[in-house]
Scaffold this motif. Structure first.
Motif, short mmCIF file in Angstrom:
data_model
loop_
_atom_site.label_atom_id
_atom_site.label_comp_id
_atom_site.label_asym_id
_atom_site.label_seq_id
_atom_site.Cartn_x
_atom_site.Cartn_y
_atom_site.Cartn_z
N LEU A 46 39.10 -42.48 -44.57
CA LEU A 46 38.95 -41.48 -43.57
C LEU A 46 39.62 -41.60 -42.22
CD1 LEU A 46 34.98 -40.42 -43.48
CD2 LEU A 46 36.76 -39.06 -43.88
N GLY A 47 39.97 -42.72 -41.81
CA GLY A 47 40.65 -42.95 -40.61
C GLY A 47 40.02 -42.56 -39.33
N GLU A 48 38.56 -42.49 -39.38
CA GLU A 48 37.86 -41.71 -38.31
C GLU A 48 37.24 -42.85 -37.23
OE1 GLU A 48 33.84 -39.01 -38.09
OE2 GLU A 48 35.38 -38.60 -39.64
N PHE A 49 37.18 -44.11 -38.17
CA PHE A 49 36.37 -45.04 -37.36
C PHE A 49 37.07 -46.21 -37.17
CE2 PHE A 49 33.31 -42.58 -40.01
CZ PHE A 49 32.73 -42.24 -39.00
N LYS A 50 36.82 -47.15 -36.01
CA LYS A 50 37.48 -48.29 -35.93
C LYS A 50 36.79 -49.39 -36.53
CE LYS A 50 38.79 -46.65 -31.07
NZ LYS A 50 38.47 -47.00 -29.46
N ASP A 51 37.11 -50.45 -36.70
CA ASP A 51 36.73 -51.55 -37.25
C ASP A 51 35.15 -52.21 -37.09
OD1 ASP A 51 38.90 -51.78 -39.03
OD2 ASP A 51 39.94 -53.62 -37.93
N PRO A 52 34.97 -52.23 -35.69
CA PRO A 52 33.63 -52.51 -35.27
C PRO A 52 32.78 -51.45 -35.92
CG PRO A 52 34.99 -52.93 -33.49
CD PRO A 52 35.95 -52.15 -34.63
N GLU A 53 32.91 -50.39 -35.52
CA GLU A 53 32.04 -48.98 -36.29
C GLU A 53 31.86 -48.99 -37.71
OE1 GLU A 53 32.71 -45.50 -33.10
OE2 GLU A 53 34.39 -45.99 -34.77
N ILE A 54 33.11 -49.52 -38.29
CA ILE A 54 32.88 -49.63 -39.59
C ILE A 54 31.74 -50.72 -40.16
CG2 ILE A 54 33.96 -50.22 -41.97
CD1 ILE A 54 36.57 -48.78 -41.06
N GLU A 55 32.03 -51.92 -39.49
CA GLU A 55 31.07 -52.78 -39.72
C GLU A 55 29.70 -52.59 -39.47
OE1 GLU A 55 31.67 -55.77 -41.33
OE2 GLU A 55 33.58 -54.92 -41.50
N LYS A 56 29.22 -51.76 -38.64
CA LYS A 56 27.93 -51.47 -38.04
C LYS A 56 27.72 -50.48 -39.18
CE LYS A 56 26.72 -51.18 -33.93
NZ LYS A 56 26.80 -50.91 -32.22
N LEU A 57 28.38 -49.52 -39.70
CA LEU A 57 27.93 -48.50 -40.54
C LEU A 57 27.60 -49.15 -41.86
CD1 LEU A 57 30.81 -45.80 -39.95
CD2 LEU A 57 28.07 -45.53 -39.90
N LYS A 58 28.45 -50.07 -42.39
CA LYS A 58 28.11 -51.00 -43.50
C LYS A 58 26.72 -51.58 -43.42
CE LYS A 58 31.35 -53.73 -44.75
NZ LYS A 58 32.51 -54.74 -44.63
N SER A 59 26.44 -52.08 -42.15
CA SER A 59 25.30 -52.77 -42.13
C SER A 59 23.93 -51.77 -42.12
CB SER A 59 25.11 -53.55 -40.68
OG SER A 59 25.92 -54.45 -40.37
N ILE A 60 24.29 -50.66 -41.64
CA ILE A 60 23.30 -49.43 -41.43
C ILE A 60 23.07 -49.21 -43.17
CG2 ILE A 60 22.69 -47.01 -41.41
CD1 ILE A 60 24.09 -47.62 -38.43
#
Length: 660
Positions: free
Chosen positions: A156-170
């Motif tokens: 998607l290219g919409e999120f930064k790495d820290p956001e991706i990590e948090k989304l993966k945790s969710i």
């Protein structure tokens, strides 16, 4: 059943896998019903015919019309939605699919659960982090397109790495919470079924399921997503696929639908063949000429040119206005004039690209007292009073249903989130719903003073008695909740009418579980009970909701840059082509008269002016109708003031191009 030569050839096909490429208005439903009737007439056991559709209503219509052809044998055909079929098969093989006391979540339940999980990872200062609605969209699209969640987020290219990590945790916490509570969300059903069919260790299960069918009929093939394709791929051979669809009407990519499932059918299905249907029984030829021209401008090869069985008629109009308000006023005035001339309101339809574009139009309709309905509103099962009712039913049949219990408990005085969570923790630890309800008085006593605790327990006891009698269970639930809900909601008499519809629907089912699953997978529209063929009201509808509909007079509004194609698609060829197909679907709804409207960019609202920046799409256009052949359309202008430069026309005309 009368068939034209192309329909007859498709219905009587005796080869291998087949795609019937059915253009708009060419008799798709008639052909698939004729196919089923033909199979039964040559001796195929109707129990070994599987018909997969996208709505329960379509499945019911298929069986009903087939019954008029072959009699009671039609009721033995296995017809239903992809989700209902998969869930039914999973119920037959619970160990293979790991199911135990399953509760299926609808979209609202899914949103609530995602929100609960998200709250554990997102702090108040994380204001830019995706809301639960966006996270649910991401989860759903990833599942339906069979792309790993992390891979999808990075693409998607919409999120930064820290956001991706948090989304993966969710995501991981959400999956864990579902397993703990024995939940399946809407997307899990197809994913789990497809995964099992293709797992090496489950081939015995695949053979048992696929071996039950000789023929698989698929309606609306263009709307299937990659997971649904995997399901069909797992069921075919020895069963033969018979798919009916139209690549030119593939407009649901935002849900994960894969255009290539139809467009590349013979590549994906070795030995498969394609038969086109091109005779259109809906529209006159001038309407089809414009639709055919639109497709012909595409770099893709749609291999179809529709021919009208009805012959010639009125040429489509394109009318340009200098403001959205004048556009809306003119459309409403034209509707009223046609009504006065004898055309019923219900024979006219106004199509819009998105619901938010209707503000001026609805204001004009209300001002002129024109009765209308907007298609695409709230589903009946998503309304608050019905969610309360469903919460009571769900709590009575599952002690693990955290969402059902939470909503039911909070209906009572002095039960908030804290008390509800205390009760749910203990209830969910019980071995069965019967044990949970038996122990509930003691659990409530330990949770604090609850004035209505006896009443709370009584409601569950009453429903549990009627698990195998859904009609009586719903009647009891409605009667029990009436004094509570009457204080909570306005328009109570109107809401009560919704319950009458649900009680009627419950008569068709043998258990509460079956009733809940059926209408969770395919919710009833909130206007279902009030809509009637005898009511003369105008239909206002989004194009995405209009597939399968038709009208004598069709108005397609805002056919202009920034809308067709939408401005967000301008850098993506695949998205541009989907936008072209959306307009194609809109054009082909009209039977006798097609009227397109647009607002001139220089006079348009800020939304449209800002959307149309002059960028040209990868596909070569920022406005599909910018270069239409004049012979196909009658063009008019309304509401424009004379230009101060009109007198320069004769002077400019004297100059040659090389004098620029």
């Amino acid at each position: 059943m009368q068939l034209n030569p192309d329909q007859a050839k498709a219905a009587h096909h005796d080869g291998g896998h087949l795609l019937v490429l059915a253009g708009a208005g060419t008799g798709k439903t008639r052909t698939i019903i004729a196919r089923a009737a033909h199979l039964i007439s040559i001796g195929v056991d109707p129990k070994r015919i599987l018909a997969l559709t996208f709505t329960r209503r379509s499945a019911g219509e298929l069986v009903g019309r087939l019954k008029s052809q072959v009699g009671p044998a039609a009721e033995e055909v296995r017809a239903g939605t992809f989700h209902a079929f998969c869930l039914n098969m999973m119920r037959h093989f619970p160990k293979a699919f790991g199911l135990d006391q399953l509760t299926v979540l609808d979209r609202d339940d899914q949103l609530e659960l995602v929100g609960m999980v998200r709250a554990g990872f997102v702090q108040s200062q994380d204001k830019g982090f995706p809301k639960r609605e966006r996270i649910t969209e991401l989860l759903s699209y990833s599942r339906n397109t069979n792309v790993g969640f992390e891979e999808y987020l990075k693409k998607l290219g919409e999120f930064k790495d820290p956001e991706i990590e948090k989304l993966k945790s969710i995501y991981r916490a959400y999956e864990s919470r579902k397993r703990l509570r024995s939940y399946l969300d809407y997307d899990d059903i197809l994913y789990l079924f497809a995964r099992t069919l293709h797992r090496d260790s489950m081939q015995d299960v695949r053979r048992m399921i696929a071996g039950g069918f000789d023929h698989i009929l698929v309606d609306e093939m263009q709307d299937t997503n990659p997971i649904q394709w995997l399901i069909l791929d797992g069921l075919r051979d020895p069963a033969k696929l018979y798919c009916v669809g139209d690549d030119a009407q593939s407009i649901y990519a935002f849900r994960g639908a894969d255009f290539e499932n139809v467009h590349s059918f013979t590549t994906r299905v070795k030995g498969g063949s394609v038969l086109p249907l091109i005779t259109n029984y809906r529209s006159t030829q001038p309407i089809l000429d414009l639709a055919n021209w639109l497709l012909a401008q595409s770099p893709l090869n749609y291999e179809k040119r529709l021919e009208s069985a009805r012959g010639t008629g009125m040429k489509p109009k394109l009318i340009e206005f200098d403001s959205p308000a004048k556009e809306a006023a003119w459309v409403v005035q034209d509707v009223m004039e046609k009504r006065d001339d004898g055309i019923k309101l219900k024979e006219m339809m106004i199509l819009v690209r998105a619901a938010w574009m209707t503000r001026d139009l609805e204001a004009a309709l209300i001002e002129n007292q024109v009765d209308y309905e907007f298609i695409g509103g709230t589903k009946l099962m998503q309304t608050a009073h019905v969610k309360d009712l469903l919460a009571l039913l769900r709590s009575a049949i599952s002690q693990r249903d955290e969402l059902g219990w939470s909503r039911y408990l909070r209906l009572f005085n002095r039960v908030g989130d804290v008390t509800a969570n205390l009760v749910i923790d203990q209830v969910s630890a019980m071995k069965s719903p019967e044990q949970a309800i038996e122990m509930l008085p003691d659990i409530l006593a330990g949770a604090g003073k609850i004035p209505d605790s006896e009443q709370l327990v009584l409601g569950l006891v009453e429903i549990q008695k009627y698990r195998k009698d859904p009609e009586t269970a719903l009647q009891s639930a409605v009667q029990f909740l009436n004094p509570i809900q009457k204080k909570r909601y306005d328009n109570w008499q109107k809401r009560c009418a919704d319950y009458e519809l649900l009680i009627t629907l419950a008569k068709r089912h043998k258990s509460l579980e079956a009733f809940l699953e059926t209408y969770t997978l395919d919710p009833v529209s909130a206007t279902f009970d009030s809509r009637s063929e005898y009511k003369d009201i105008l239909t206002l509808i989004t194009v995405h909701s209009a597939k399968g509909t038709e009208c004598k007079v069709g108005y397609v509004m805002k056919v202009q840059a920034g809308v067709y194609p939408h401005s967000r698609s301008l850098d993506d060829l695949a998205a541009i082509e989907e936008e072209r197909r959306i307009l194609y679907v809109a054009l082909t709804r009209a039977k006798d008269e097609l009227i397109l409207t647009k607002v001139a960019e220089r006079f348009g609202s800020p939304i449209f002016f800002g959307a149309s920046t002059g960028r040209v799409a990868t596909g070569g256009t920022s406005d599909f109708m910018a270069e239409y052949p004049p012979e196909l359309v009658n063009y008019e202008m309304h509401g424009f003031q004379p230009s101060p430069f009109e007198d320069l026309g004769p002077i400019i005309a004297r100059f040659k191009p090389e004098d620029n």
